[in-house]
Design an enzyme around this catalytic site. Structure first.
Site, PDB file in Angstrom:
ATOM      1  N   HIS A  56     -19.374   2.653  11.452  1.00  0.00           N
ATOM      2  CA  HIS A  56     -19.869   2.490  12.822  1.00  0.00           C
ATOM      3  C   HIS A  56     -21.153   3.313  12.907  1.00  0.00           C
ATOM      4  O   HIS A  56     -21.112   4.529  13.108  1.00  0.00           O
ATOM      5  CB  HIS A  56     -18.839   2.978  13.833  1.00  0.00           C
ATOM      6  N   ASP A  88     -20.822  -1.884  12.247  1.00  0.00           N
ATOM      7  CA  ASP A  88     -21.713  -2.291  13.332  1.00  0.00           C
ATOM      8  C   ASP A  88     -22.826  -1.253  13.434  1.00  0.00           C
ATOM      9  O   ASP A  88     -22.699  -0.134  12.933  1.00  0.00           O
ATOM     10  CB  ASP A  88     -20.996  -2.496  14.671  1.00  0.00           C
ATOM     11  N   GLU A 100      -7.984   7.254   9.920  1.00  0.00           N
ATOM     12  CA  GLU A 100      -8.660   8.411  10.512  1.00  0.00           C
ATOM     13  C   GLU A 100      -7.856   9.707  10.444  1.00  0.00           C
ATOM     14  O   GLU A 100      -7.577  10.342  11.472  1.00  0.00           O
ATOM     15  CB  GLU A 100      -9.060   8.082  11.967  1.00  0.00           C
ATOM     16  N   GLU A 155     -15.644  -1.690   9.004  1.00  0.00           N
ATOM     17  CA  GLU A 155     -15.831  -1.865  10.451  1.00  0.00           C
ATOM     18  C   GLU A 155     -17.306  -1.761  10.822  1.00  0.00           C
ATOM     19  O   GLU A 155     -17.674  -1.139  11.817  1.00  0.00           O
ATOM     20  CB  GLU A 155     -15.010  -0.828  11.233  1.00  0.00           C
ATOM     21  N   ASN A 192      -8.415   4.652   5.692  1.00  0.00           N
ATOM     22  CA  ASN A 192      -9.619   4.196   6.386  1.00  0.00           C
ATOM     23  C   ASN A 192     -10.102   5.295   7.333  1.00  0.00           C
ATOM     24  O   ASN A 192      -9.296   5.902   8.034  1.00  0.00           O
ATOM     25  CB  ASN A 192      -9.251   2.924   7.174  1.00  0.00           C
TER      26      ASN A 192
END
Length: 448
Positions: free
Chosen positions: A234, A264, A157, A262, A198
């Protein structure tokens, strides 16, 4: 434990008040997700919590996925909470589990602005000291697992939403070149591991993903070791970026791998069939975008069960973001992932796939203890209700793990807030006390 059993069990159908899943649960599928993914040369991974890798959680993690990411166990604050004092217990547990189950591990994460130990964030460091701290940390952690981890999220990030660099301990202390330093240190510590940057909200083509693209291009031109880009994904229900595949492809065209790291898909609670159907479509869209690009190496879900998801605590009122519900019942999203990977379509479960059995576990001259066990095989329930009629004037006096009422001779019981879901292959049991006089025949459980 009471072992005396004076009644006989009878089986009957259970009413499904909520959503009856129209597909068999995960372990009833012909092929686990990991095998479907491997057949296509892809990774199907999940983030895990080490302490939970037992029982049903461990069974699913080992059976369905061919890669594991430690959700928190490898972050700096976890492994070195006090300077010079290390705690590798959970990280080691996850790596050992993965090796025992033929899975690869994605190290997460080495250099980040969050979840750092207070001794690091509260310190006053010169640039030289900060640089040494970073490279020493990378050498220690990556070196510990040298040859055992497939990939590392080296830098996590680094960008703001507008594409500028995030103001962090690392950027403020070392400048933008902290990223190149970190990657170089990681390569030295384990030449065989794939090294990634990432970030989140970089799934589609936008200012943030373009900044990441330009960084990766620059690193490649400079000869800095960079093997891949992680798109966290996300996502919010119904908001898969339309440019996802295009974005994956443009990174791949730079000569790096791409991973969905990641995934979801969160929704406003409570969930319902329409939301779960949309969620399944969203998962399938992400899977299909990755499958369409050869250098997209695979997809990792950020926790496979809602009971291990970060969403509810971070986004109050939202949740249900993973492929399994809190009781390990697979949701439509699970089946969408399987279908995108080439798994067969599923068929509706038999109508008698869930049953209820009433039994008397103990009785004495004026009272008794009974229970009802609800079990599913070939289907799953998201809620349940059972009823029966006493034949000899018995009266319920107390119940647990269910909400029960009696009107005349008829008793009706429905699930508590925490045990409504019955996964395929699973069961729930509730109990009760009652009074009797003369006889205590076992009633037949019927539809509620």
């Amino acid at each position: 434990m009471r072992s005396l059993r004076t009644g006989l069990s009878l089986a009957a159908l259970v009413t499904c008040l909520g959503t009856l899943l129209t597909a068999p649960a995960a372990h009833a599928a012909d092929t686990p997700l990991r095998d479907l993914a491997a057949a296509k040369g892809k990774v199907m991974g999940t983030a895990v919590t080490g302490s939970k890798l037992t029982g049903t959680y461990g069974d699913i993690a080992g059976r369905e996925f061919n890669a594991l990411t430690p959700g928190n166990a490898m972050k700096w604050g976890s492994v070195e909470p006090t300077r010079g004092t290390f705690n590798w217990a959970e990280a080691d547990q996850i790596v050992d589990f993965a090796e025992a189950h033929g899975q690869q591990v994605r190290g997460h994460t080495l250099v980040w602005h969050s979840q750092n130990p207070s001794w690091l964030t509260n310190g006053s460091w010169t640039s030289a000291e900060l640089s040494q701290l970073m490279t020493d940390h990378i050498a220690t952690e990556v070196g510990r697992y040298k040859g055992r981890l497939a990939t590392w999220d080296v830098v996590n990030e680094p960008f703001n939403e507008d594409g500028t660099y995030r103001q962090t301990l690392w950027y403020n202390g070392l400048g933008a070149d902290y990223i190149a330093q970190a990657l170089t240190a990681a390569r030295a510590a384990d030449p065989s591991a794939k090294l990634y940057i990432n970030d989140y909200n970089v799934e589609g083509v936008n200012a943030k993903s373009t900044a990441l693209y330009n960084l990766v291009r620059s690193l490649k031109e400079r000869g800095v070791p960079i093997d891949g880009v992680g798109l966290q994904a996300h996502l919010i229900l119904g908001q898969v970026p339309s440019t996802l595949q295009q974005n994956i492809q443009r990174f791949a065209d730079l000569g790096v791998d791409v991973a969905i790291t990641e995934l979801d898909v969160r929704m406003q609670l409570p969930s319902d069939s329409a939301k779960l159907t949309q969620q399944a479509a969203d998962y399938k869209a992400v899977m299909n975008a990755c499958l369409a690009v050869s250098r997209c190496v695979g997809v990792t879900v950020w926790g496979f069960t809602d009971s291990d998801s970060w969403i509810p605590s971070t986004f109050p009122g939202q949740g249900a973001a993973t492929p399994y519900d809190e009781n390990f019942a697979p949701k439509p999203a699970y089946h969408a992932i399987a279908e995108s990977l080439g798994g067969g379509t599923t068929t509706p479960p038999p109508t008698d796939a869930c049953t209820a059995a009433y039994s008397v576990s103990n009785q004495w001259n004026t009272g008794f203890t009974g229970q009802v066990r609800i079990a599913c095989s070939g289907a799953a329930l998201s809620s349940w209700k059972v009823s029966w009629t006493f034949g000899a004037g018995q009266q319920l006096t107390q119940a647990w793990n269910a909400s029960c009422t009696q009107s005349g001779a008829t008793v009706t019981c429905s699930n508590a807030s925490y045990n409504g879901t019955v996964p395929d292959g699973g069961s729930v049991t509730f109990g009760f006390n009652g009074s009797w006089s003369g006889s205590n025949p076992v009633p037949t459980v019927t539809l509620g």
